[in-house]
Design a protein around this motif. Sequence first.
Motif, PDB file in Angstrom:
ATOM      1  N   GLU A 108       0.828  -1.192   0.000  1.00 36.98           N
ATOM      2  CA  GLU A 108       0.000   0.000   0.000  1.00 36.98           C
ATOM      3  C   GLU A 108       0.868   1.249   0.000  1.00 36.98           C
ATOM      4  N   LEU A 109       0.335   2.309  -0.586  1.00 34.48           N
ATOM      5  CA  LEU A 109       0.898   3.645  -0.462  1.00 34.48           C
ATOM      6  C   LEU A 109      -0.151   4.531   0.197  1.00 34.48           C
ATOM      7  N   HIS A 110       0.263   5.289   1.206  1.00 34.85           N
ATOM      8  CA  HIS A 110      -0.650   6.175   1.911  1.00 34.85           C
ATOM      9  C   HIS A 110      -0.262   7.624   1.621  1.00 34.85           C
ATOM     10  N   LEU A 111      -1.206   8.379   1.102  1.00 38.94           N
ATOM     11  CA  LEU A 111      -1.025   9.810   0.910  1.00 38.94           C
ATOM     12  C   LEU A 111      -1.812  10.513   2.011  1.00 38.94           C
ATOM     13  N   CYS A 112      -1.111  11.253   2.847  1.00 35.95           N
ATOM     14  CA  CYS A 112      -1.732  11.817   4.043  1.00 35.95           C
ATOM     15  C   CYS A 112      -1.630  13.338   4.033  1.00 35.95           C
ATOM     16  N   VAL A 113      -2.721  13.985   4.471  1.00 36.62           N
ATOM     17  CA  VAL A 113      -2.719  15.422   4.695  1.00 36.62           C
ATOM     18  C   VAL A 113      -2.930  15.638   6.187  1.00 36.62           C
ATOM     19  N   MET A 114      -2.092  16.456   6.795  1.00 32.77           N
ATOM     20  CA  MET A 114      -2.143  16.691   8.232  1.00 32.77           C
ATOM     21  C   MET A 114      -2.397  18.170   8.490  1.00 32.77           C
ATOM     22  N   CYS A 115      -3.273  18.430   9.461  1.00 34.70           N
ATOM     23  CA  CYS A 115      -3.543  19.799   9.887  1.00 34.70           C
ATOM     24  C   CYS A 115      -3.104  19.975  11.328  1.00 34.70           C
ATOM     25  N   PRO A 116      -2.512  21.089  11.656  1.00 34.88           N
ATOM     26  CA  PRO A 116      -2.098  21.344  13.037  1.00 34.88           C
ATOM     27  C   PRO A 116      -3.321  21.532  13.932  1.00 34.88           C
ATOM     28  N   PRO A 117      -3.117  21.612  15.237  1.00 35.46           N
ATOM     29  CA  PRO A 117      -4.269  21.758  16.149  1.00 35.46           C
ATOM     30  C   PRO A 117      -5.134  22.959  15.810  1.00 35.46           C
ATOM     31  N   MET A 118      -6.440  22.730  15.767  1.00 28.45           N
ATOM     32  CA  MET A 118      -7.433  23.781  15.546  1.00 28.45           C
ATOM     33  C   MET A 118      -8.555  23.555  16.550  1.00 28.45           C
ATOM     34  N   SER A 119      -9.429  24.504  16.645  1.00 33.47           N
ATOM     35  CA  SER A 119     -10.547  24.380  17.571  1.00 33.47           C
ATOM     36  C   SER A 119     -11.438  23.215  17.177  1.00 33.47           C
ATOM     37  N   SER A 120     -11.872  22.433  18.135  1.00 31.39           N
ATOM     38  CA  SER A 120     -12.694  21.259  17.847  1.00 31.39           C
ATOM     39  C   SER A 120     -14.040  21.637  17.256  1.00 31.39           C
ATOM     40  N   THR A 121     -14.489  22.844  17.511  1.00 30.81           N
ATOM     41  CA  THR A 121     -15.788  23.256  16.957  1.00 30.81           C
ATOM     42  C   THR A 121     -15.786  23.276  15.448  1.00 30.81           C
ATOM     43  N   HIS A 122     -14.623  23.576  14.860  1.00 26.20           N
ATOM     44  CA  HIS A 122     -14.560  23.604  13.391  1.00 26.20           C
ATOM     45  C   HIS A 122     -14.768  22.212  12.812  1.00 26.20           C
ATOM     46  N   VAL A 123     -14.239  21.218  13.481  1.00 25.83           N
ATOM     47  CA  VAL A 123     -14.409  19.850  12.992  1.00 25.83           C
ATOM     48  C   VAL A 123     -15.860  19.428  13.119  1.00 25.83           C
ATOM     49  N   LEU A 124     -16.501  19.797  14.249  1.00 27.28           N
ATOM     50  CA  LEU A 124     -17.905  19.432  14.437  1.00 27.28           C
ATOM     51  C   LEU A 124     -18.803  20.124  13.438  1.00 27.28           C
ATOM     52  N   GLU A 125     -18.381  21.276  12.968  1.00 26.68           N
ATOM     53  CA  GLU A 125     -19.169  21.981  11.957  1.00 26.68           C
ATOM     54  C   GLU A 125     -18.919  21.439  10.550  1.00 26.68           C
ATOM     55  N   ASN A 126     -18.068  20.425  10.480  1.00 26.19           N
ATOM     56  CA  ASN A 126     -17.763  19.777   9.192  1.00 26.19           C
ATOM     57  C   ASN A 126     -17.202  20.787   8.197  1.00 26.19           C
ATOM     58  N   ASP A 127     -16.375  21.702   8.703  1.00 28.08           N
ATOM     59  CA  ASP A 127     -15.823  22.774   7.882  1.00 28.08           C
ATOM     60  C   ASP A 127     -14.304  22.630   7.758  1.00 28.08           C
ATOM     61  N   PHE A 128     -13.883  21.381   7.718  1.00 40.76           N
ATOM     62  CA  PHE A 128     -12.445  21.103   7.752  1.00 40.76           C
ATOM     63  C   PHE A 128     -11.735  21.596   6.488  1.00 40.76           C
ATOM     64  N   THR A 129     -12.319  21.340   5.344  1.00 37.55           N
ATOM     65  CA  THR A 129     -11.631  21.652   4.090  1.00 37.55           C
ATOM     66  C   THR A 129     -11.561  23.151   3.821  1.00 37.55           C
ATOM     67  N   SER A 130     -12.481  23.929   4.392  1.00 30.81           N
ATOM     68  CA  SER A 130     -12.490  25.357   4.104  1.00 30.81           C
ATOM     69  C   SER A 130     -11.634  26.159   5.064  1.00 30.81           C
ATOM     70  N   MET A 131     -11.060  25.513   6.070  1.00 32.07           N
ATOM     71  CA  MET A 131     -10.258  26.241   7.041  1.00 32.07           C
ATOM     72  C   MET A 131      -8.966  26.735   6.400  1.00 32.07           C
ATOM     73  N   LYS A 132      -8.655  28.008   6.619  1.00 31.64           N
ATOM     74  CA  LYS A 132      -7.422  28.589   6.098  1.00 31.64           C
ATOM     75  C   LYS A 132      -6.284  28.299   7.061  1.00 31.64           C
ATOM     76  N   THR A 133      -5.917  27.036   7.158  1.00 32.08           N
ATOM     77  CA  THR A 133      -4.836  26.645   8.064  1.00 32.08           C
ATOM     78  C   THR A 133      -3.714  26.011   7.270  1.00 32.08           C
ATOM     79  N   PRO A 134      -2.501  26.173   7.713  1.00 31.50           N
ATOM     80  CA  PRO A 134      -1.390  25.524   7.000  1.00 31.50           C
ATOM     81  C   PRO A 134      -1.485  24.016   7.108  1.00 31.50           C
ATOM     82  N   LYS A 135      -1.237  23.358   6.022  1.00 33.58           N
ATOM     83  CA  LYS A 135      -1.306  21.895   5.972  1.00 33.58           C
ATOM     84  C   LYS A 135       0.035  21.340   5.507  1.00 33.58           C
ATOM     85  N   SER A 136       0.302  20.128   5.911  1.00 35.41           N
ATOM     86  CA  SER A 136       1.504  19.432   5.444  1.00 35.41           C
ATOM     87  C   SER A 136       1.098  18.076   4.889  1.00 35.41           C
TER      88      SER A 136
END
Length: 1031
Positions: free
Chosen positions: A322-350
């Motif tokens: 298998e090959l795994h392609l992973c996107v990681m986001c640094p810590p953010m407020s948990s409310t953003h995840v509950l709002e299902n707004d993960f992809t629209s967050m203007k946060t740096p990703k690696s």
Amino acid sequence: MVRSKRIVQHNHDGDDNSFEITDYTLASQWETLISKLEDIINQRLENRKSSTDDTIQFNNTSFQLIYMSPIGDDTKDDLDKISKLKYNGFMNAKNDFQFNVKNNIYKFNTHSSSSYQMENFSNWFGIHEYFLLLALRDNGPNISDLSTIMSAFTIALHHCNCFLPAFVGFDEKRYENFIGYMYAPISKSRLLNEDFFFVKFATESITPSSLTTNQNIAESFEKQLKIFYSKISVDFDDRNWDQFLSLSTTSAKYTYIKNNWDDAEWRYSSNNNNNNNNISNNNSKHNNNNNDDDDDDNQSVSSNYNDNQVFRWGYPMDPINELHLCVMCPPMSSTHVLENDFTSMKTPKSWFIKVLFRKPHNSLFQLCIGVMNVFNSFIESLKTPNLSVNQTLLDYNLKSSDSNNSVNSSSNNKFNQQQQQYQDQQGLMKTMGSLTKSLASSLGSPLVPTERELDLLLRDLFYEKKDPSDIFHFNNIPEDELNSHPSFNKRSADIKRSPIDSLFFSFCMSSLNIQSLLGIQLFWNEFIKEIKWHWSNLVLIPRTFSSAHINVHNCLIFQKLQMINYCIMKKTISLSNQEEQEENSNRDNTSKSVNNDNDGWGFDDDDIVVEQQQQQQLDIDDNDEIQVENPDNSNLKRLKDCYLLYQDREIVVPDTQDFGPMTDDMVHDQLNEISLEQNSEKRIEMQSLSLLSDMQSFKFHNPGSVFEDFIRWHSPADWVTKSNDIEIVKQKLQEEQQKENETNNSDNNDDDDDDISTNDEIQTNDESKGRERKRGYGRDGCLSLRMSRQTTVWRKTWEKAKPIPISKQTPLFNYNEQAEKALSYLENISSDDLLHQMLSVTLTSIATIFTNEKSKSSLSNEYCLGLDFQPIKQLVENYYESVCKDFPIQIPNYSSIKKNDFDSIFKSIQDLENNYSKIISLKTKFNKLDRVVNNLYQDGYCDILDNEFEKIAYLFFGDENFNDEEDGGYAGSRDPENAIPSDTLPNIKEYITRSYSPKPFKSSQTMPHKMYTCITPYECRVATCISEEDI
């Protein structure tokens, strides 16, 4: 924190944290367990090296105590960089989803069997060093044992002043569900007078039936957050829920998994691109021939790839699982995840990519399986040493005829019965055959090849696949390069070999598919029949040298094949010359007969020829030096500006006889013959046959020549031209002459006789015959000291030599005799000798093939698997070291071979195949991304740079906008999020939530807590780390 107390209590039911100890004179099982744990913990903390060797018995159950450490053998110098006192990695959010510790102390080892578990504990709990206790049975400890073991672990860690976490696997999922404990300082800056805290670890797997659909990320995640909130809250209150969410931070990782690779395409390496046009042209020519047998060529490689560009060994399937392609986001407020707004967050990703290789197994290494087949046949042949292949096959026929009168019919019946079950199976030519086939199906090949399979193998060996004009053709590559070999070890020169791509080399590689000694013997027998046919029909043996120079490092079988080829070439030339002479003779005879008829004379041509031969023989037998008038020198070369000493003619370079090549056994026999000869004159004559032939031809083509003339042509180094050197030679000759005269005077006391004998000797060696020595044109000088002596072998041979052209000399090399001797050797070779040479060639060829680099070699791509990659180079060197160390140069006795004598060779081949397959598969997938390939191979993961993302995204998602031709393979810089199709959902969603709250009381210090959540289509994994202040 589990506290141990000695409280008298009966009927322990496993629900309490204490139990009764009634006998204080003997250690209880619980106390014994603590003692054993302390010993092991102290021992492991001392060397800090991972171990799985410790076992503990408790309550009639065996447990395995595992210690995992990020410190390897190559990081022993970094012990101080990892503190035993402050291992609180789970508190640091920077460690989320990372595989390496700062300063590269720990590298994720993809080759270790425990690497998967280490990665899990790193993600679940944020730790890299820990103790793990697993029950060695189908399920883990029961509730009572689990509580007792954890209490013992707690006390043992305290007694050892150890601040590492300890875990115990439980229930039937003891390899997946764990509870654990850690006691550690709460401060990172102070070591003295600081507070301590302890952490309770737990992980569990939740079935999908208890979850909502994975598409509803927020709902599934919220359910786990509420459970986590209830665990860390001292006073559970819904009014604090919003505050908990606002104070909690979440790191997120989405993983896209790529698997189900094409088992053929991974073998194609984009680095195999040199001279692709030539290769393609050659293959197209080859594919247009022999279409009648296309049904026998079952190649799994796509037609888009060239045979010479495909790695044929290694795994039968893609080594990358298998090959795994992973996107990681640094810590953010948990409310953003509950709002299902993960992809629209203007946060740096690696982004990073991770590789999972298949678990290696002995049955996967095709080259090693073939080598082991030949080794097994070799050991079997040692049971009956010195028994020829023909005799073995004859014995097989005789054994088959015990129940019948006819030997031939019974043997054929037995052979046919033995092959009946294999007639409809895949033939050997569909497997490797030579290096142009795969060994993938060798496991199912018959022990004895059928007649059809042998025919296919022989056709593959003797049929020329490459165009004669191809630069990769065997005949177009210099012999020195074909004979080259790795020089890792001084002993490597002692192991015989065969040139790469030679006929015998291909025979050895083809034999890797044959899984029995009898099968190899049958193959060899058919092979020799083909060699005999080539000699009988004067057809050169393909891919075999025909020069007179035999490399002593090549095996004797190849030397014999080269000898036969040389004889074929010489015989062909001789017959051609004879035909030309006959044509000229017939033409002359016709002309003479016409003239005779016109003159009215009727002489017989045969009488004239006989008279000429008789007269020439009389001249040769005469003791006086003869001169043959007007030798035909028109087509011969002359030494430039070098004239005869006593003639005004240039020295003619004569035609000379070829002494012919000598194989190892011929050299050995000649040395023995010379050493056994008692007569010194006879020994000299045996050693100077070639010299005598050269002198006779020289005298014939240079009438009036002297010994000095011959030396000037044959050995220019023995002709001294400098005046100082000439004086030195004369002086030393005078000194030697004086010593000789003094010796003669002391023996005979007769000066007159001595003078007479000396003068006679000088007179005898004087070849001037009253002629005046001429000057200039290379004549000035004298013989060297060794050639000036009158008793040298060269002088004596010159005196015996007569002016005879090579056409009238006795041949020095009898090509008919030598060819028959070589065929006799090949036909009557013993089985153990044959297998020993085959193994020698195979083992040395493997090292050569994996050493040759395409950019530095003229060989075809299929024989240039070397990579400019240090780990692979080291593996090749280790392999060749094991071959030079363990492979016997001489044929051993059967009784001296032990079972594991060659295991190191097999292991090194497996390591080479395993790692080479991985690197080739990576290079195939990540063309031109060398940094990614190297990191994936060595560490198992790699971060992705901006200019690398497009290529990797195309590999996973097949981005239609990706352009492989422009910009070096990249379609420009675009947003990575836009490179992933919107309808593509990640295979794995992972979240790490961190929160802070006082524990165990509201007045307690605020403590860190962590929850890991992993959501997949098959389960939801939750791991918690709940910390409390030690008060």
